[in-house]
Design a protein around this motif. Structure first.
Motif, PDB file in Angstrom:
ATOM      1  N   VAL A 400       1.053  -1.302  -0.593  1.00  0.00           N
ATOM      2  CA  VAL A 400      -0.098  -0.076   0.183  1.00  0.00           C
ATOM      3  C   VAL A 400       1.301   1.405   0.444  1.00  0.00           C
ATOM      4  N   ASP A 401       1.203   1.438  -1.543  1.00  0.00           N
ATOM      5  CA  ASP A 401       2.033   2.890  -1.850  1.00  0.00           C
ATOM      6  C   ASP A 401       0.783   4.531  -1.017  1.00  0.00           C
ATOM      7  N   ALA A 402       1.172   4.459   0.245  1.00  0.00           N
ATOM      8  CA  ALA A 402       0.082   6.262   0.426  1.00  0.00           C
ATOM      9  C   ALA A 402       1.128   6.378   1.128  1.00  0.00           C
ATOM     10  N   ARG A 403       1.029   8.158  -0.050  1.00  0.00           N
ATOM     11  CA  ARG A 403       2.187   9.423   0.975  1.00  0.00           C
ATOM     12  C   ARG A 403       1.114  10.413   0.475  1.00  0.00           C
ATOM     13  N   THR A 404       1.062  10.950   1.871  1.00  0.00           N
ATOM     14  CA  THR A 404       0.503  12.723   2.173  1.00  0.00           C
ATOM     15  C   THR A 404       1.460  13.814   0.745  1.00  0.00           C
ATOM     16  N   GLU A 405       0.467  14.781   1.265  1.00  0.00           N
ATOM     17  CA  GLU A 405       1.116  16.237   0.823  1.00  0.00           C
ATOM     18  C   GLU A 405       2.455  16.732   1.581  1.00  0.00           C
ATOM     19  N   ILE A 406       2.570  16.363   2.544  1.00  0.00           N
ATOM     20  CA  ILE A 406       3.608  16.085   2.991  1.00  0.00           C
ATOM     21  C   ILE A 406       4.722  16.123   2.666  1.00  0.00           C
ATOM     22  N   THR A 407       4.303  13.974   3.172  1.00  0.00           N
ATOM     23  CA  THR A 407       5.635  13.291   2.802  1.00  0.00           C
ATOM     24  C   THR A 407       5.617  13.205   1.255  1.00  0.00           C
ATOM     25  N   THR A 408       5.644  13.890   0.765  1.00  0.00           N
ATOM     26  CA  THR A 408       5.447  14.173  -1.161  1.00  0.00           C
ATOM     27  C   THR A 408       6.719  14.954  -0.948  1.00  0.00           C
ATOM     28  N   GLU A 409       6.575  15.989  -0.155  1.00  0.00           N
ATOM     29  CA  GLU A 409       7.358  17.303  -0.476  1.00  0.00           C
ATOM     30  C   GLU A 409       8.409  16.690  -0.259  1.00  0.00           C
ATOM     31  N   LEU A 410       9.089  15.496   0.873  1.00  0.00           N
ATOM     32  CA  LEU A 410       9.348  15.327   2.350  1.00  0.00           C
ATOM     33  C   LEU A 410      10.411  14.781   1.346  1.00  0.00           C
ATOM     34  N   LEU A 411       9.414  13.673   0.645  1.00  0.00           N
ATOM     35  CA  LEU A 411      10.891  13.398  -0.298  1.00  0.00           C
ATOM     36  C   LEU A 411      11.042  13.603  -1.768  1.00  0.00           C
ATOM     37  N   SER A 412      10.593  15.008  -1.603  1.00  0.00           N
ATOM     38  CA  SER A 412      11.227  15.537  -3.220  1.00  0.00           C
ATOM     39  C   SER A 412      12.676  15.672  -3.061  1.00  0.00           C
ATOM     40  N   GLU A 413      13.378  16.087  -4.142  1.00  0.00           N
ATOM     41  CA  GLU A 413      14.649  16.918  -3.501  1.00  0.00           C
ATOM     42  C   GLU A 413      14.283  18.021  -2.951  1.00  0.00           C
ATOM     43  N   LYS A 414      13.430  18.741  -2.991  1.00  0.00           N
ATOM     44  CA  LYS A 414      13.566  20.040  -2.807  1.00  0.00           C
ATOM     45  C   LYS A 414      13.598  19.532  -1.358  1.00  0.00           C
ATOM     46  N   GLY A 415      12.676  19.042  -0.467  1.00  0.00           N
ATOM     47  CA  GLY A 415      12.146  18.787   1.082  1.00  0.00           C
ATOM     48  C   GLY A 415      11.188  19.681   1.123  1.00  0.00           C
ATOM     49  N   PHE A 416      10.384  19.516   2.638  1.00  0.00           N
ATOM     50  CA  PHE A 416       9.188  20.554   2.820  1.00  0.00           C
ATOM     51  C   PHE A 416      10.560  21.468   3.036  1.00  0.00           C
ATOM     52  N   VAL A 417       9.385  22.724   2.629  1.00  0.00           N
ATOM     53  CA  VAL A 417       9.579  24.751   3.069  1.00  0.00           C
ATOM     54  C   VAL A 417       9.048  24.900   4.430  1.00  0.00           C
ATOM     55  N   ALA A 418       9.594  24.786   5.753  1.00  0.00           N
ATOM     56  CA  ALA A 418       8.968  25.546   6.224  1.00  0.00           C
ATOM     57  C   ALA A 418       9.273  27.171   6.837  1.00  0.00           C
ATOM     58  N   SER A 419       7.698  28.027   6.316  1.00  0.00           N
ATOM     59  CA  SER A 419       8.472  29.978   6.987  1.00  0.00           C
ATOM     60  C   SER A 419       7.646  29.460   8.549  1.00  0.00           C
ATOM     61  N   PHE A 420       8.014  30.838   8.968  1.00  0.00           N
ATOM     62  CA  PHE A 420       8.075  31.284  10.331  1.00  0.00           C
ATOM     63  C   PHE A 420       8.844  32.080  10.615  1.00  0.00           C
ATOM     64  N   SER A 421       8.321  32.819  11.491  1.00  0.00           N
ATOM     65  CA  SER A 421       9.631  34.251  12.058  1.00  0.00           C
ATOM     66  C   SER A 421      10.485  33.685  13.410  1.00  0.00           C
ATOM     67  N   ASP A 422      11.545  33.366  14.095  1.00  0.00           N
ATOM     68  CA  ASP A 422      12.610  33.226  14.478  1.00  0.00           C
ATOM     69  C   ASP A 422      12.113  34.564  15.808  1.00  0.00           C
ATOM     70  N   ASP A 423      12.928  34.360  16.514  1.00  0.00           N
ATOM     71  CA  ASP A 423      12.787  35.332  18.138  1.00  0.00           C
ATOM     72  C   ASP A 423      13.132  36.439  17.764  1.00  0.00           C
ATOM     73  N   ALA A 424      13.763  37.127  16.689  1.00  0.00           N
ATOM     74  CA  ALA A 424      13.837  38.098  16.668  1.00  0.00           C
ATOM     75  C   ALA A 424      12.761  39.277  15.340  1.00  0.00           C
ATOM     76  N   GLY A 425      11.563  38.183  15.278  1.00  0.00           N
ATOM     77  CA  GLY A 425      11.236  38.726  14.610  1.00  0.00           C
ATOM     78  C   GLY A 425      10.977  38.710  13.200  1.00  0.00           C
ATOM     79  N   GLU A 426      12.010  38.080  12.769  1.00  0.00           N
ATOM     80  CA  GLU A 426      12.865  37.989  11.253  1.00  0.00           C
ATOM     81  C   GLU A 426      11.439  36.401  10.570  1.00  0.00           C
ATOM     82  N   ASP A 427      11.350  36.814   9.135  1.00  0.00           N
ATOM     83  CA  ASP A 427      10.714  35.815   8.354  1.00  0.00           C
ATOM     84  C   ASP A 427      11.944  34.786   7.859  1.00  0.00           C
TER      85      ASP A 427
END
Length: 846
Positions: A400-427
């Motif tokens: 049963v080859d089952a992949r979510t969108e997230i695991t598909t991106e994790l498996l990609s060459e680029k990987g899953f890209v997460a965006s967030f703000s650090d402690d200094a408020g920088e993106d």
């Protein structure tokens, strides 16, 4: 007389005494070492044996070792350090025959060969056999012809279980025969198992003494091994067999199997349960790890204690330094493995620098083939999964080859890209790959989706209709705990009132009685039984969530589902995990209501599902058809905005102290080898802490070291009461190398008498190197040893060798240009390669 002659003699004397041989009477025990007839010594002359390496008319003084009746038993031919011991081979043979001796040792103090004149060639040993062991070994008279010609039919084991089975009425009646076989648990050899035994017999006839069976998981390697054991013992080619396993739980499993198959003729014991009387048994079972630690195998056993050594899961139990345990014993060797060589067929051997994880697997398998004498990488006998499926003995999975969108991106060459703000408020943006799932990247929504998909699509039990028994493999212990919690919550909604958080169970090393859980799951009584049908014995718990405890050697034939909830990069791990489901099973064997039996339409297990959430099967390029692919629903918000995430991660997580600092005082004090009193008291207090902990004491007693170490790290270290740490304990122990936590615990519980020094440990590592590589340049052994030790202990020497800046050796205080030139050329590269593969450099750090 040269120093090399004197040094050789001193070393030989010490080795003889260490093995229990006596130059002089000790109490009622007479001396059992005699020098050549023309030489006599007094007790006061013993020290002079090394200093005055006298020559007689017949050459150097040789040793004649005697049996308990004072008759010649073994000739020891001694040579000086700069001579290859084999130069004395014919001289020793002639002398041995004149004394009616079957055994010879050839030694120059550094390199030693044991030679059984009735068996073949001299064999490198790293310690001398004891008098008792050698006396017992003499009772076996090798007869390869009988070994190769003994008739082995499909009832070879049955004739031990029930010798007169063929004359009993229930056997003669064909209608009653299946019930008779089942009631008496008779085990007939399958055709492919017979072919394996016959292949071994042909190999013996060709003069071989090492064999490798490469047989897929579920094909009955233990039954084949039992037949081999009977063949050796029955033909008189062995009096005792050592069966090595790679995990503690497999000891008991192997003992029970051999008892069920061979107990009418031969006795089986587990070494740790029979430390004082293991010699009464013909079959001794133990883990290779327990023998390897602190070189226990050299202290507990003599090289001649076993005539046949069998390594179960050989690709694991002879890996790395463990091969030294295997090679230590003289005699026949058999390896059993389920790892198929085909998995590595596309690996680029020409690129040793590749980071492909198959490189480690390739090297491991090549070591396996080499250890068992299969230099052409062809085992003595091979029976693959595809062979087993084709002949109807095994089952291929439904993937049963089952992949979510997230695991598909994790498996990609680029990987899953997460965006967030650090402690200094920088993106910020950070990419995550599949290897980081649940280690650095956590998405609760993904785990929820995994579990939902698994429960909705898993195979059901053909008798009760409940969820089929399943094993899920998680990333870590924490991940396993999360998954078990999710599965139990979902089961409460899917099966109201049927489970009280008993549906899924975490089975990892940190769970008390985890090993018992695995046994109960196989025996269908984990957390209860017969939850749906009173007359049907099947485990109430339906899913075991594990990390690595249930991968190799675990037998549970009624498994219907396997879940890969983690990425897998090791071909060996993949084949072992997949192999848990390949066995056939008749579910009616668990049903005790004849009326219900009539309504079961498909009682035979003909399939199992393998849920693959990380494209593992695609990664390994499996040949068989993936005949079921489930498209998962699209997760909302990629798991970041639905409240199930743990929030953004700040890379580094470093707190920067903004204030200044100054040096207030400085004081120097040189601490001696015994350390500071506070360190010694600290160590003693830690000893009391762990000794008083019943859980630790019980786990140490049962040899559950993974569990012990995990528990101490979690529950004892870094607590505010005492703040024990491994570094503090190492300092308190005052040893000139880096101790492991296991060593510290073994010392505390009296399993080792003391901590070995760096040089003692180096000597033992070098002895393993000699046993493995079997150097023929005896005169160069001291130079080779100097190089070996320098490379292990000196960062600077390693850098010089690896960068090939050899001129820097001229000013190196540890290992000079002259030392390097004394090393034979092939060892200049062989030693670094060996050390990188098999020696842990961390233990030699101060």
């Amino acid at each position: 007389m040269s120093n090399k002659e004197a040094t050789a003699r001193i070393k030989i004397n010490k080795l003889l005494e260490a093995a229990g041989w006596r130059f002089f009477p000790e109490g009622s025990a007479p001396a059992n070492i005699r020098l050549e007839p023309s030489v006599t010594i007094k007790s006061s002359d013993l020290e002079a044996l090394g200093k005055n390496f006298e020559k007689t008319g017949k050459g150097f003084i040789d040793f004649l070792l005697l049996d308990t009746k004072g008759f010649p038993l073994l000739v020891l031919e001694a040579k000086s350090e700069d001579k290859n011991p084999l130069v004395g081979k014919e001289q020793a043979r002639k002398y041995a025959k004149s004394q009616n001796c079957r055994f010879v040792i050839l030694s120059n103090g550094n390199l030693h060969y044991f030679w059984d004149l009735e068996r073949g060639n001299p064999y490198i040993i790293t310690s001398f056999p004891t008098p008792d062991s050698l006396t017992g070994y003499r009772k076996v008279s090798p007869n390869p012809d009988r070994l190769s010609e003994d008739q082995v039919g499909d009832d070879y084991i049955v004739l031990t279980q029930r010798p007169n089975y063929s004359s009993e009425a229930a056997w003669k009646n064909e209608a009653e025969r299946p019930g008779y076989i089942q009631a008496n648990k008779l085990r007939f050899l399958r055709p492919y198992q017979l072919r394996a035994i016959h292949a071994l017999q042909r190999a013996v006839k060709d003069g071989k003494d090492r064999f490798l069976f490469e047989m897929a998981t579920g094909t009955g390697k233990t039954l084949a091994a039992a037949a081999v054991i009977k063949l050796f013992l029955r033909s008189g080619n062995a009096r005792r067999v050592l069966f090595l396993v790679d995990r503690l739980e497999l000891e008991d499993q192997a003992k029970k199997a051999f008892a069920a198959l061979l107990s009418a003729d031969f006795q089986t014991v587990i070494y740790k349960e029979n430390r004082d009387d293991w010699r009464r048994a013909e079959i001794v079972v133990t883990t290779v790890q327990s023998l390897l630690f602190n070189n226990k195998y050299q202290r507990l056993f003599s090289p001649t204690d076993f005539d046949l050594v069998i390594s179960d899961e050989a690709h694991r139990s002879i890996g790395g330094n463990a091969r030294a345990v295997f090679d230590y014993f003289i005699g026949y060797k058999l390896g059993l493995t389920a790892t198929p060589r085909d998995y590595l067929k596309r690996f680029d051997k020409a690129n040793p620098a590749t980071r492909d994880p198959r490189e480690a697997e390739r090297r491991l398998l090549l070591d396996t083939y080499r250890t068992f004498g299969c230099e052409n990488s062809q085992p003595t006998y091979r029976y693959s999964l595809l062979d087993g499926v084709k002949e109807g003995f095994l089952i291929n999975p439904t993937v049963v080859d089952a992949r979510t969108e997230i695991t598909t991106e994790l498996l990609s060459e680029k990987g899953f890209v997460a965006s967030f703000s650090d402690d200094a408020g920088e993106d910020r943006e950070e990419a995550y790959k599949q290897r980081e799932f649940e280690k650095r990247f956590f998405a609760d929504a993904t785990n929820q989706l995994f579990c939902k998909t698994f429960l909705e699509n898993a195979l059901r039990d053909p008798v009760s209709g409940e969820m089929g028994k399943s094993i899920i493999f998680a990333v870590s212990q924490n991940h396993a705990a999360k998954l078990a919690q999710i599965l139990n919550s979902m089961a409460d909604r899917m099966f109201p009132g049927k489970y009280q958080s008993d549906f899924a169970v975490q089975v990892t090393s940190q769970i008390p009685d985890a090993q018992l859980f695995t046994i109960n799951f196989s025996n269908n009584n984990l957390l209860g039984s017969a939850n749906f049908l009173p007359a049907y014995k099947t485990s109430k718990a339906r899913v075991c969530v594990t990390v690595g405890m249930m991968t190799t050697g675990y037998d549970c034939t009624d498994l219907l589902n396997l879940g890969l909830f983690r990425p897998i990069f090791s071909p060996t791990d993949f084949i072992q995990i997949k192999g848990r489901g390949t066995r056939r099973h008749n579910f009616l064997e668990q049903l005790f209501d004849e009326n219900i039996k009539e309504g079961v339409t498909r009682p035979q297990k003909t399939a199992f599902k393998l849920f693959d959430f990380f494209a593992t099967c695609e990664y390994f390029e499996e040949k068989f058809k993936y005949d079921e692919v489930i498209k998962l629903p699209r997760p909302q918000g990629k798991g970041r905005d639905d409240g199930g995430d743990t929030g953004p991660v700040t890379p580094g997580g470093i707190y920067a102290y903004p204030g200044a600092d100054i040096l207030e005082m400085i004081k120097e004090e040189t601490i001696g080898l015994n350390g500071m009193k506070i360190d010694r008291m600290f160590f003693e207090k830690f000893e009391d802490t762990v000794r008083e902990n019943e859980m630790i004491a019980a786990a140490v007693e049962s040899g559950q070291w993974d569990r012990v170490i995990d528990y101490v790290n979690r529950e004892v270290f870094d607590k505010p009461e005492e703040y024990y740490t491994l570094d503090k304990l190492r300092k308190a122990a005052a040893v000139d190398r880096r101790l492991t936590l296991r060593e510290i615990l073994e010392k505390i519980f009296g399993l080792i008498p003391r901590f070995k020094s760096k040089d003692e440990q180096l000597e033992e590592e070098f002895a393993k190197f000699v046993a493995d590589t079997k150097p023929e340049e005896a005169e160069a052994i001291p130079a080779i040893k100097t190089y070996f030790k320098a490379y292990v202990t000196s960062d600077q020497v390693r850098h010089i060798i690896e960068s090939r800046q050899f001129t820097d050796l001229a000013t190196n205080p540890v290992f000079s240009t002259r030392d390097f030139r004394a090393v034979p050329e092939k060892y200049r590269t062989l030693i670094p390669e060996y050390i990188k593969d098999y020696v842990s450099l961390n233990q030699f750090a101060a």
